[in-house]
Design an enzyme around this catalytic site. Structure first.
Site, PDB file in Angstrom:
ATOM      1  N   GLU A 235      -0.779  -0.475  -6.632  1.00 45.67           N
ATOM      2  CA  GLU A 235      -0.223  -1.535  -5.948  1.00 45.67           C
ATOM      3  C   GLU A 235      -1.338  -2.058  -4.600  1.00 45.67           C
ATOM      4  OE1 GLU A 235       3.256  -1.518  -4.267  1.00 45.67           O
ATOM      5  OE2 GLU A 235       4.313  -1.760  -6.375  1.00 45.67           O
TER       6      GLU A 235
ATOM      7  N   GLU B  19       5.932  -0.187 -13.557  1.00 47.61           N
ATOM      8  CA  GLU B  19       7.602   0.053 -12.703  1.00 47.61           C
ATOM      9  C   GLU B  19       8.535  -1.214 -12.556  1.00 47.61           C
ATOM     10  OE1 GLU B  19       6.444   0.538  -8.696  1.00 47.61           O
ATOM     11  OE2 GLU B  19       4.609   2.773  -8.889  1.00 47.61           O
TER      12      GLU B  19
HETATM   13  C1  BGC Z   1       5.634   1.655  -5.666  1.00 45.88           C
HETATM   14  C2  BGC Z   1       6.449   2.961  -5.365  1.00 45.88           C
HETATM   15  C3  BGC Z   1       7.861   2.610  -4.385  1.00 45.88           C
HETATM   16  C4  BGC Z   1       8.365   1.545  -5.129  1.00 45.88           C
HETATM   17  C5  BGC Z   1       9.694   1.207  -3.519  1.00 45.88           C
HETATM   18  C6  BGC Z   1       6.039   0.095  -5.659  1.00 45.88           C
HETATM   19  O1  BGC Z   1       5.580  -0.185  -4.751  1.00 45.88           O
HETATM   20  O2  BGC Z   1       4.561   1.823  -6.091  1.00 45.88           O
HETATM   21  O3  BGC Z   1       5.895   3.863  -5.055  1.00 45.88           O
HETATM   22  O4  BGC Z   1       8.398   3.944  -4.151  1.00 45.88           O
HETATM   23  O5  BGC Z   1       6.952   0.184  -4.553  1.00 45.88           O
HETATM   24  O6  BGC Z   1       9.207   1.004  -2.824  1.00 45.88           O
END
Ligand code: BGC
Length: 460
Positions: free
Chosen positions: A181, A371
């Site tokens: 990101e 993610e």
């Molecule tokens: C990030 C993580 C973060 C998650 C929740 C993502 O943007 O890669 O590191 O914990 O969001 O905020």
């Protein structure tokens, strides 16, 4: 007001079947060094910008520190066993740059390399595919002292770091994610001051974006040249941006935010150069500042896959008070739509649309959801966490993913954010995203109902 379609009450459980995702679909979990490892000064690790930032008053909720975090450094074997027991086959983690290069460049810390070798070997031993993220937001503090991402030396530093990683791990690690990101760490860290290193204004944001774009592509080229059979990607945040009303000024404001949130990093990567939006003076300044037109070729790289991470949809209205951007968010709570403990709008239909949209770019060969997850106020009661909200969240988002896949979007996998509760950046330890609850005082791990739900879903 814009109408948002919600599928809150659909009986999704029975519609979800692992087989529908196909036999080659990758299921996994993701973590990050700064959020999980702890052991901040163990075995020769140097400090990162987050160690430094956390010492500043008022920057992190509850004055939380990432120093011990959830101690993945010492508990990696147990945590990897959990990954395996829950039925996943992919483990994504990041390398702490200052653990292997304590001063950012120069001397390699052999103990740091040895730690990642242990993690990688344990993954392979358990039959887990390791996915390595090179940069997940924890720059060595030593490099920040010389300007960090805003420094023109960044590309040189990042090249060295990447080379050390590929030399050490490339024989066993074949899946690489260059940056996590970039819009997150450049905007929060170098414009809004909410994340490390806490810089505000535009002065440092422009060069940080530009250097991240150069590192993203150059990192890809370097991994390609150094690791035989590598599969290379980079991970983008993405958020559907909806204008608050259909008044022209709201529509234009939403377009500006959309450029920043969804276009700024992928379009240069695809060889299109910096995106532009008529009348968006911030981008005009960006072009002038970075003489961006000269770099179109160097910012381009043909990734094997694009990592997408969608945590919320956002609604935007015109706001003349905000410099350059002249836009602000109308929060989910204000609009009374479902949201997580972070205040982030839950909108699986918008996730579906974002998957389709990135696919439609052309030039994207494969998408992996690197993610996906949500924070809820989990309560441990009698040794159990009944996190029905999170289960429902995953059901809805997986259902949306399946719809996109059936429409022809080439989606190769889904990685849950995250395995265990961990250090959630400026939210400290309050915001909990894990499938596994962690008591940060005792480090006791308790599998939440959502973890069991995944196990049953994956093993069905
Ligand atoms: C990030 C993580 C973060 C998650 C929740 C993502 O943007 O890669 O590191 O914990 O969001 O905020």
């Amino acid at each position: 007001m814009v109408k948002i379609e919600l599928c809150q009450n659909l009986p999704l459980q029975h519609l979800l079947n692992k087989e529908a995702f196909g036999p080659n679909f990758h299921w996994g979990v993701a973590i990050a060094a700064a959020q999980n490892e702890g052991a901040w000064n163990t075995d020769g690790r140097g400090p990162s910008i987050w160690d430094q930032f956390a010492r500043r008053q008022g920057k992190i909720k509850g004055s939380a520190k990432p120093f011990e975090s959830v101690d993945f450094y010492h508990r990696y074997k147990d945590d990897l066993l959990l990954v395996k027991a829950l039925g996943f086959s992919v483990f994504r983690f990041s390398v702490s740059w200052s653990r292997i290069l304590p001063e950012g460049i120069g001397r390699v810390n052999k103990d740091g390399i040895a730690f990642y070798n242990r993690v990688i070997d344990e993954c392979l031993h358990l039959g887990l595919i390791p996915y390595v993220t090179l940069y997940h937001w924890d720059l060595p503090q030593a490099l920040q002292q010389d300007g960090g991402w805003a420094s023109h030396q960044m590309l040189k530093w990042f090249t060295r770091f990447t080379q050390v990683c590929t030399d050490a791990f490339g024989d066993r690690v074949k899946h690489w994610i260059i940056l996590n990101e970039p819009m997150g760490f450049t905007s929060l860290g170098y414009m809004l001051g909410k994340h490390a290193p806490g810089k505000t204004g535009l002065q440092q944001f422009f060069p940080a974006v530009h250097n991240a774009l150069l590192c993203q592509a150059e990192g890809g080229r370097l991994v390609r040249a150094s690791v035989s059979g590598a599969k290379i990607g980079t991970s983008f945040s993405c958020s559907e941006v909806v204008p608050y009303t259909n008044r022209e000024e709201d529509v234009q404001a939403a377009k500006r935010i959309d450029l920043l949130l969804n276009r700024l990093f992928i379009e240069p990567l695809l060889g299109r150069g910096y995106p532009q939006e008529p009348g968006f003076t911030l981008m005009d300044k960006m072009h002038i500042h970075n003489k961006a037109w000269k770099y179109t070729e160097r910012m381009q790289f043909n990734m094997d896959f694009i990592g997408l991470q969608n945590y919320f949809a956002t609604t935007i209205r015109y706001n003349p008070i905000i410099p350059y951007i002249q836009a602000s968010e109308v929060k989910a709570a204000v609009r009374k739509v479902p949201h997580t403990a972070m205040g982030w709008e839950i909108n699986p239909d918008s996730f579906y649309r974002m998957l389709r949209r990135f696919w439609r770019y052309g030039g994207v060969k494969e998408i992996m959801v690197t993610e996906s997850g949500a924070a809820f106020p989990d309560q441990l009661q009698a040794g159990r966490i009944a996190d029905q909200d999170r289960i429902h969240y995953f059901q809805q988002y997986l259902h949306a993913l399946l719809r996109a896949k059936k429409d022809g979007v080439n989606i190769s996998g889904y990685l849950v954010w995250t395995l265990t509760d961990n250090f959630e950046w400026s939210e400290g330890y309050k915001a909990r995203f894990g499938l596994v609850h962690v008591d940060v005082k005792t480090q006791l791990r308790t599998i939440k109902d959502s973890g069991y739900w995944f196990r049953d879903f994956l093993q069905a």
